[in-house]
Scaffold this motif. Structure first.
Motif, PDB file in Angstrom:
ATOM      1  N   GLY A   1       0.828  -1.186   0.000  1.00  0.00           N
ATOM      2  CA  GLY A   1       0.000   0.000   0.000  1.00  0.00           C
ATOM      3  C   GLY A   1       0.874   1.251   0.000  1.00  0.00           C
ATOM      4  O   GLY A   1       2.110   1.175  -0.002  1.00  0.00           O
ATOM      5  N   LEU A   2       0.223   2.396   0.028  1.00  0.00           N
ATOM      6  CA  LEU A   2       0.937   3.666  -0.130  1.00  0.00           C
ATOM      7  C   LEU A   2       1.468   4.228   1.193  1.00  0.00           C
ATOM      8  O   LEU A   2       2.147   5.244   1.209  1.00  0.00           O
ATOM      9  N   GLY A   3       1.154   3.563   2.323  1.00  0.00           N
ATOM     10  CA  GLY A   3       1.635   4.028   3.621  1.00  0.00           C
ATOM     11  C   GLY A   3       2.872   3.253   4.069  1.00  0.00           C
ATOM     12  O   GLY A   3       3.541   2.591   3.260  1.00  0.00           O
ATOM     13  N   ASN A   4       3.168   3.325   5.352  1.00  0.00           N
ATOM     14  CA  ASN A   4       4.401   2.696   5.845  1.00  0.00           C
ATOM     15  C   ASN A   4       4.298   1.190   6.003  1.00  0.00           C
ATOM     16  O   ASN A   4       5.327   0.512   6.051  1.00  0.00           O
ATOM     17  N   ASN A   5       3.090   0.631   6.052  1.00  0.00           N
ATOM     18  CA  ASN A   5       2.992  -0.824   5.998  1.00  0.00           C
ATOM     19  C   ASN A   5       3.579  -1.289   4.661  1.00  0.00           C
ATOM     20  O   ASN A   5       4.364  -2.248   4.611  1.00  0.00           O
ATOM     21  N   GLY A   6       3.245  -0.576   3.609  1.00  0.00           N
ATOM     22  CA  GLY A   6       3.839  -0.860   2.305  1.00  0.00           C
ATOM     23  C   GLY A   6       5.346  -0.670   2.324  1.00  0.00           C
ATOM     24  O   GLY A   6       6.090  -1.452   1.726  1.00  0.00           O
TER      25      GLY A   6
ATOM     26  N   GLY B   1       1.547  -6.398   2.494  1.00  0.00           N
ATOM     27  CA  GLY B   1       1.992  -5.132   3.076  1.00  0.00           C
ATOM     28  C   GLY B   1       1.038  -4.025   2.629  1.00  0.00           C
ATOM     29  O   GLY B   1       1.463  -2.950   2.211  1.00  0.00           O
ATOM     30  N   ILE B   2      -0.260  -4.307   2.682  1.00  0.00           N
ATOM     31  CA  ILE B   2      -1.251  -3.371   2.149  1.00  0.00           C
ATOM     32  C   ILE B   2      -1.641  -2.344   3.207  1.00  0.00           C
ATOM     33  O   ILE B   2      -1.534  -1.133   2.991  1.00  0.00           O
ATOM     34  N   LEU B   3      -2.112  -2.813   4.339  1.00  0.00           N
ATOM     35  CA  LEU B   3      -2.578  -1.914   5.401  1.00  0.00           C
ATOM     36  C   LEU B   3      -2.096  -2.418   6.747  1.00  0.00           C
ATOM     37  O   LEU B   3      -2.118  -3.626   7.001  1.00  0.00           O
ATOM     38  N   GLY B   4      -1.730  -1.490   7.607  1.00  0.00           N
ATOM     39  CA  GLY B   4      -1.310  -1.850   8.957  1.00  0.00           C
ATOM     40  C   GLY B   4      -2.099  -1.068   9.983  1.00  0.00           C
ATOM     41  O   GLY B   4      -3.338  -1.072   9.970  1.00  0.00           O
ATOM     42  N   THR B   5      -1.376  -0.365  10.841  1.00  0.00           N
ATOM     43  CA  THR B   5      -2.037   0.361  11.926  1.00  0.00           C
ATOM     44  C   THR B   5      -2.805   1.578  11.426  1.00  0.00           C
ATOM     45  O   THR B   5      -3.572   2.166  12.182  1.00  0.00           O
ATOM     46  N   GLY B   6      -2.609   1.968  10.165  1.00  0.00           N
ATOM     47  CA  GLY B   6      -3.272   3.169   9.640  1.00  0.00           C
ATOM     48  C   GLY B   6      -4.667   2.913   9.082  1.00  0.00           C
ATOM     49  O   GLY B   6      -5.292   3.827   8.535  1.00  0.00           O
ATOM     50  N   ILE B   7      -5.186   1.714   9.234  1.00  0.00           N
ATOM     51  CA  ILE B   7      -6.492   1.373   8.632  1.00  0.00           C
ATOM     52  C   ILE B   7      -7.619   2.208   9.231  1.00  0.00           C
ATOM     53  O   ILE B   7      -7.700   2.402  10.435  1.00  0.00           O
ATOM     54  N   THR B   8      -8.498   2.718   8.340  1.00  0.00           N
ATOM     55  CA  THR B   8      -9.744   3.355   8.805  1.00  0.00           C
ATOM     56  C   THR B   8     -10.875   2.929   7.871  1.00  0.00           C
ATOM     57  O   THR B   8     -10.718   2.951   6.648  1.00  0.00           O
ATOM     58  N   GLY B   9     -11.989   2.551   8.447  1.00  0.00           N
ATOM     59  CA  GLY B   9     -13.210   2.301   7.674  1.00  0.00           C
ATOM     60  C   GLY B   9     -13.146   1.072   6.791  1.00  0.00           C
ATOM     61  O   GLY B   9     -12.257   0.229   6.915  1.00  0.00           O
ATOM     62  N   GLU B  10     -14.117   0.977   5.891  1.00  0.00           N
ATOM     63  CA  GLU B  10     -14.210  -0.163   4.980  1.00  0.00           C
ATOM     64  C   GLU B  10     -13.099  -0.065   3.938  1.00  0.00           C
ATOM     65  O   GLU B  10     -12.606   1.019   3.641  1.00  0.00           O
ATOM     66  N   ILE B  11     -12.738  -1.223   3.383  1.00  0.00           N
ATOM     67  CA  ILE B  11     -11.596  -1.259   2.472  1.00  0.00           C
ATOM     68  C   ILE B  11     -11.989  -0.714   1.103  1.00  0.00           C
ATOM     69  O   ILE B  11     -12.932  -1.184   0.477  1.00  0.00           O
TER      70      ILE B  11
END
Ligand SMILES: NC(=O)C1=CN([C@@H]2O[C@H](COP(=O)(O)OP(=O)(O)OC[C@H]3O[C@@H](n4cnc5c(N)ncnc54)[C@H](O)[C@@H]3O)[C@@H](O)[C@H]2O)[C@H](O)CC1
Ligand SMILES: [K+]
Length: 215
Positions: A54-59, A125-135
């Motif tokens: 994903g585009l965040g730090n999990n990525g 490595g799509i989403l980690g602690t930054g997840i919010t709401g439905e995918i």
């Protein structure tokens, strides 16, 4: 000891302010994750490893894993779910630009899910602690692709779609064989061992002093 996601972000920020920069945490996170994965699969040589980022730090952690796995002789393909110019953080951008100089790693980006090989391992490595709401798309289709593909599945920090604070799931989520989370266990993750598979918490070099006043 389990911690909250807010505590994790505060510890991470304090460590960064102490001079242990997030890019070093990310490097250690990716390296620790690769060590656990290799313990499981043995030799990475010539294995087809598909890494969704994903585009965040999990990525970003996934991008570090790509570089390390290439060093172990794996055939690595990175699928960035979006446009490289939309990568959100300095440390993830830094790792993407290193991969751009590495022909040993195949880089893809956008929303295509057409791959001309069968993966032995998929890294989530799509989403980690930054997840919010439905995918939202294109993450949702990538998560469905992962779940429909028969291979070993490894989650970076948390299976995407699982809320690491509450243990609740979004509309779509990955089901993995192994999950490596970083620094300390987050409260919601062990509630869903059916999604995490084997679960580990690995240190990533954050000074224990960064916890002072937070834990
Ligand atoms: N614990 C540590 O000290 C470290 C953890 N690291 C890793 O960093 C991630 C957290 O990174 P962050 O950038 O804050 O968040 P994410 O990567 O999880 O995603 C944020 C990104 O995703 C988009 N988004 C959020 N929810 C959705 C949704 N439902 N559908 C689609 N898109 C969504 C949103 O736009 C955000 O921008 C942590 O998990 C670790 O893996 C670091 O490496 C450093 C140390
Ligand atoms: K993940």
């Amino acid at each position: 000891m389990e911690i909250t996601v807010d505590q994790m972000y505060n510890i991470e920020n304090k460590g960064h302010d102490m001079g242990f920069l997030k890019k070093f945490m990310m490097e250690n996170a990716g390296a620790a994750a690769v060590r656990r994965l290799l313990e499981k699969i043995g030799n990475a040589e010539s294995k087809n490893i598909l890494i969704f980022v994903g585009l965040g730090n999990n990525g970003g952690d996934g991008l570090v894993m790509a570089r390390h796995l290439a060093g172990y002789g794996a055939k690595v393909t990175v699928m960035l779910l979006g446009s490289p110019d939309k990568i959100k953080t300095e440390e993830s951008n830094w790792n993407w630009s290193i991969l751009e100089k590495m022909p040993s790693v195949k880089l893809m980006s956008g929303d295509s899910l057409e791959f001309n090989f069968k993966p032995d391992v998929i890294i989530d490595g799509i989403l980690g602690t930054g997840i919010t709401g439905e995918i939202r798309e294109p993450y949702a289709s990538a998560i469905n692709y992962i779940n429909e593909t028969d291979c070993y599945k490894f989650a970076v920090d948390v299976p995407s779609g699982l809320d690491p604070q509450t243990g609740e799931t979004a509309n779509i989520f990955t089901k993995c064989n192994m999950t490596v989370t970083f620094h300390k266990m987050k409260e919601g993750i062990p509630k869903r061992k059916d999604l995490t598979g084997e679960l580990y918490a690995e240190k990533i070099g954050i000074p224990p002093e960064a916890e002072e006043g937070i834990l």
